[in-house]
Each structure stands twice: as C-alpha cells, then as structure tokens.
Design an enzyme around this catalytic site. Structure first.
Site, PDB file in Angstrom:
ATOM      1  N   GLU A 154       0.854  -1.198   0.000  1.00  0.00           N
ATOM      2  CA  GLU A 154       0.000   0.000   0.000  1.00  0.00           C
ATOM      3  C   GLU A 154       0.887   1.243   0.000  1.00  0.00           C
ATOM      4  O   GLU A 154       2.018   1.221   0.483  1.00  0.00           O
ATOM      5  CB  GLU A 154      -0.935  -0.011   1.215  1.00  0.00           C
ATOM      6  CG  GLU A 154      -0.235  -0.103   2.564  1.00  0.00           C
ATOM      7  CD  GLU A 154       0.195   1.228   3.129  1.00  0.00           C
ATOM      8  OE1 GLU A 154      -0.263   2.261   2.604  1.00  0.00           O
ATOM      9  OE2 GLU A 154       0.990   1.240   4.077  1.00  0.00           O
ATOM     10  N   LYS A 213       7.930  -0.517  -1.169  1.00  0.00           N
ATOM     11  CA  LYS A 213       7.349   0.286  -0.089  1.00  0.00           C
ATOM     12  C   LYS A 213       8.438   0.832   0.833  1.00  0.00           C
ATOM     13  O   LYS A 213       8.448   2.019   1.165  1.00  0.00           O
ATOM     14  CB  LYS A 213       6.361  -0.570   0.705  1.00  0.00           C
ATOM     15  CG  LYS A 213       5.814   0.083   1.972  1.00  0.00           C
ATOM     16  CD  LYS A 213       4.959   1.298   1.668  1.00  0.00           C
ATOM     17  CE  LYS A 213       4.327   1.844   2.941  1.00  0.00           C
ATOM     18  NZ  LYS A 213       3.497   3.018   2.696  1.00  0.00           N
ATOM     19  N   GLY A 266       7.059  11.880  11.513  1.00  0.00           N
ATOM     20  CA  GLY A 266       6.624  10.972  12.567  1.00  0.00           C
ATOM     21  C   GLY A 266       5.614  10.013  11.982  1.00  0.00           C
ATOM     22  O   GLY A 266       5.665   9.680  10.811  1.00  0.00           O
ATOM     23  N   CYS A 269       4.576   5.006  10.098  1.00  0.00           N
ATOM     24  CA  CYS A 269       5.270   4.361   8.976  1.00  0.00           C
ATOM     25  C   CYS A 269       6.735   4.742   8.881  1.00  0.00           C
ATOM     26  O   CYS A 269       7.608   3.910   9.119  1.00  0.00           O
ATOM     27  CB  CYS A 269       4.555   4.707   7.667  1.00  0.00           C
ATOM     28  SG  CYS A 269       2.906   3.976   7.519  1.00  0.00           S
TER      29      CYS A 269
END
Length: 442
Positions: A154, A213, A266, A269
C-alpha cells in the site's frame, strides 16, 4: 460481478482497504479480534479520523457489500481472496519489525483453506517475508500449493487514504515468478476499474514488491531530513531555508515536494520502516548500503530537541514557570494519528524542562490524553493560548495557518510564536509586533 474478499486487520490500512474494495463493487468481510472496533465499523464509522472514510464505510455497509466479523472460519468460508492488512510495529528494544500479527493471520487462516485461494499481503514487511509466509501457508493449508501468496504493497497518505486507494499513482504486485498461478489474473480483476483509468500496473517478483514500499519511505525520509539539515546550516549562516527549497525545487531532478523544513517526520510508517529497513539490510549482509539512514533518523530526532531548545531561548533562557501553548498533536494535519508524533514529543520535552504546557489539536486530543496524560489539554485555540508566554505551531492544520495575530493578542501574555512547520506568514506576525521564529528562517 465482484469478487468475494476478506481483509484481515481493521486498523488504518485494513479498514480503508475494506471500504474501498467494497466501493469498487466487491463483497467484503473485514476481520479483526477487537470486537469493539468491529461494532464501530459495522455502524459505518471508522475508529479513527480519516477524511471521507466514514461516507464510504456507511454507504457500503448499508448497501450490503461490506460487513465485519471476528470469525476466521466465516471469512475462509466466504472469501477466495484474502488481504493481510495488520500492523508491523517496531520490536521492543530493537530496530527490526515485529511480524507477530502478520504471522498470526497466516497460521490461523491457512488451515481453514479448503479450496483454491489467493492471499495478498499489504502490510509493510521486511524483504523476504512473502516467500517465508508462502511456504508457511502452503504447509498449513489442506489444499497445499493451491493457496498462492503475493505481495501488493500500500502507498496510502494519511488524510488522503480513500483517494489513494481508489485512484493510486501505481499498483505494484509481487508474485512467485517461477510458479505463475492466478495471483496476477485475480489482482487485475480486483483492480479492473482502477487499471481502466490508466493507472500503471507493475508486476514483479515478491522481493522487489516488498522493497518498493520500504525504499519509497526511505527516500521520503531522506528528503525530509536533508532539508532539515539544510535548515540547520541556514540558521548558522543567516540564510532562509524556505527560499533555498524554492530555488532547488525548480530543478526537475529534485522537485519541491517534501522539501518543507520543520520538526521532522513521525507517524506509524516512516520512523519504524526505515529502522526495520536498516535491520533487514544487516541480516542480509548489506548493512553498509543503508548506514546513511542512521543519520537520516538522527537528523529527524535532533529536530525535536532543537525545537525544545528554541522554545527555551525564546522564553528567555529558562522554561521553568513558563506557560507554553502547543497547537498540534497529530503527526500531520487531517489525521488523529499520534504515533511517534514530533509535536507530542516536543510538548513532553518542554514540560520536563519545567514549563506548564497546554495542547490543542482539532482531532487528536483524545488519543493524546491517553498517551500523554500529564500534559494539559484545551478545547480550542483560545483556551490553549490563554496566558501563554510562548505559542508553538507544531502541526500545520489549516485552522492554525489561518490564525490572525489580532485574535491572539488579547489572549496571550507574551507575543512570541514559534512556527515549527514554517506554515505561517512570518511577515504578518512580525509586522503585528510578534517575535516570530521558524525553522531555518531568516
């Protein structure tokens, strides 16, 4: 005719993916162990703030395309397509990612699969996880290698998650290239409407898909830390980092996006993903390739301490007895996410220096109060700034960017404002008689 889908995990990623898959016309069941969260979702409400998500949830729950359950058995009986959307937090005391929740989904789901099925991972995992999970699933499933496991990362931005799911800039699918099964065919059917809009559909091996990702997050983190490092140089040299960013941003090789200096990144992730990336590179024997990420992380964390020190300087050299208003608690605007929030970290540091700190955020107060119960919390800007000696803007909510000096003049004790996101018009505040400090600003 849509597909029958089960999405495991109904947190930020899973709830959004469930709702958007239903919006695309598929029948979806969301699965979670948290029954309170499931009840909220079944009522068409997200258990967190994300613009537009409640509308999509409610519309598809009402239409009968979306429901929620805690039963893996029900999900396995219902669906032939399964998405893993659970959290992969940082391990306690380590840099590496904790894959407990991902592994748990596979170990609970696979033994229930009695007909051919495809499992797509969406959680952010260390490279090599998909191959390991595929072996695990095929070993545990009664159907053996008739269960396929692919990786479909994602790329959601909090605050734009619905748009990014329904109108992504790319779809990446990692499959077992040695044994091409149905994973690509099924994914193309799942995302048919999106691909029909011309969105690139990239098919690669599972390891590359996993790296896409983490590499993207590492690059974004590096870009943010780079401009914050330039802010430190600008402050030392008397230059202006915002004008510097504008000038280098015109270079097409660089671009202006993510070149906004401030208190750093922050959220759930970037911080944990770059640390997990470093840890995994070390396990693979490629640790030297990512040593620069340690400095990226260090620059980011240093920004929080520098903001505390700037506040102390503006307050006159000591924070003891100082009243500080902190505007912003979420790690970014249009979100109530406080995971690894620079704003709350700074508020806590300032309080430890002896100041009385009052925080206001349009959406994140309840979450903040749970995590930082010793801070004071306000119901609005006026309440937060009442009698303040220093006012800090630490999350760039539009409400804070629109503030007028004249509104705060009769409320604060001292006209001092620190713009931790460089999102205010510094000339307006200075012309109104305020002491204004930004990050790397002249």
């Amino acid at each position: 005719m849509g597909c029958r889908i089960a999405v495991f995990g109904t947190g930020y990623l899973g709830a959004t993916h469930s709702a958007c898959m239903a919006e695309l016309g598929h029948e979806v069941v969301g699965v979670d162990v948290d029954t309170a969260k499931l009840a909220t979702l079944a009522a068409g409400e997200a258990p967190f703030f994300e613009p537009g998500l409640n509308d999509v949830l409610k519309a598809n729950v009402d239409a009968g395309r979306l429901r929620f359950t805690s039963s893996y058995e029900e999900a396995a009986e219902f669906a032939d397509v399964h998405f893993i959307g659970v959290a992969t937090p940082q391990k306690r005391g380590e840099l590496a990612a904790d894959l407990t929740y991902v592994d748990s989904v596979v170990t609970r789901l696979a033994p229930l699969l009695t007909r051919p099925a495809v499992i797509y991972g969406k959680s952010t995992v260390p490279v090599g996880s998909a191959a390991r999970l595929s072996e695990m699933a095929q070993h545990l499933a009664p159907i053996g290698d008739a269960v396929e496991l692919a990786w479909n990362p994602e790329f959601l931005r909090e605050g734009f998650a619905v748009h990014d799911t329904l109108h992504p800039d790319r779809i990446v699918l990692g499959i077992d290239l040695e044994r091409r099964g149905r994973a690509e065919e099924v994914a193309r059917e799942l995302y048919r409407d999106i691909v029909g809009e011309g969105v690139p559909f990239l098919v690669t091996d599972r390891e590359t898909a996993e790296l896409v990702k983490t590499a993207a997050n590492a690059f974004l983190a590096t870009k943010i830390s780079f401009i914050n490092a330039m802010a430190e140089v600008c402050e030392a040299a008397g230059a202006d980092v915002s004008e510097l960013a504008d000038a280098i941003g015109y270079d097409a090789r660089i671009g202006r996006r993510f070149l906004n200096a401030g208190i750093g990144f922050g959220g759930g992730c970037l911080p944990k993903d770059i640390r997990a990336f470093m840890a995994r590179a070390g396990e693979l024997g490629a640790n030297q390739a990512l040593t620069f990420l340690r400095e990226v992380d260090s620059i980011n964390m240093r920004g929080r301490t520098r903001m505390m020190e700037m506040t102390r300087e503006v307050a006159g050299g000591s924070l003891i007895g100082t009243r500080v208003a902190v505007l912003g608690a979420a790690f970014k605007p249009d979100s109530d996410d406080i995971r690894d929030s620079p704003a709350l970290n700074i508020a806590g540091q300032i309080q430890l220096q002896g100041a009385s700190v009052t925080v206001f955020d349009p959406k994140a107060i309840n979450n903040s109060r749970t995590l930082f119960p010793t801070l004071n919390y306000a119901s609005d800007v006026r309440d937060a700034c009442d009698g303040a000696d220093v006012t800090l803007v630490l999350t760039e909510w539009e409400e804070f960017q629109r503030l007028e000096p004249a509104y705060l003049d009769p409320i604060v004790r001292c006209q001092r404002i620190i713009d931790g996101r460089n999102c205010l018009d510094q000339a307006k505040w200075r012309n109104a008689g305020w002491t204004y400090r930004g990050v790397g600003r002249r």
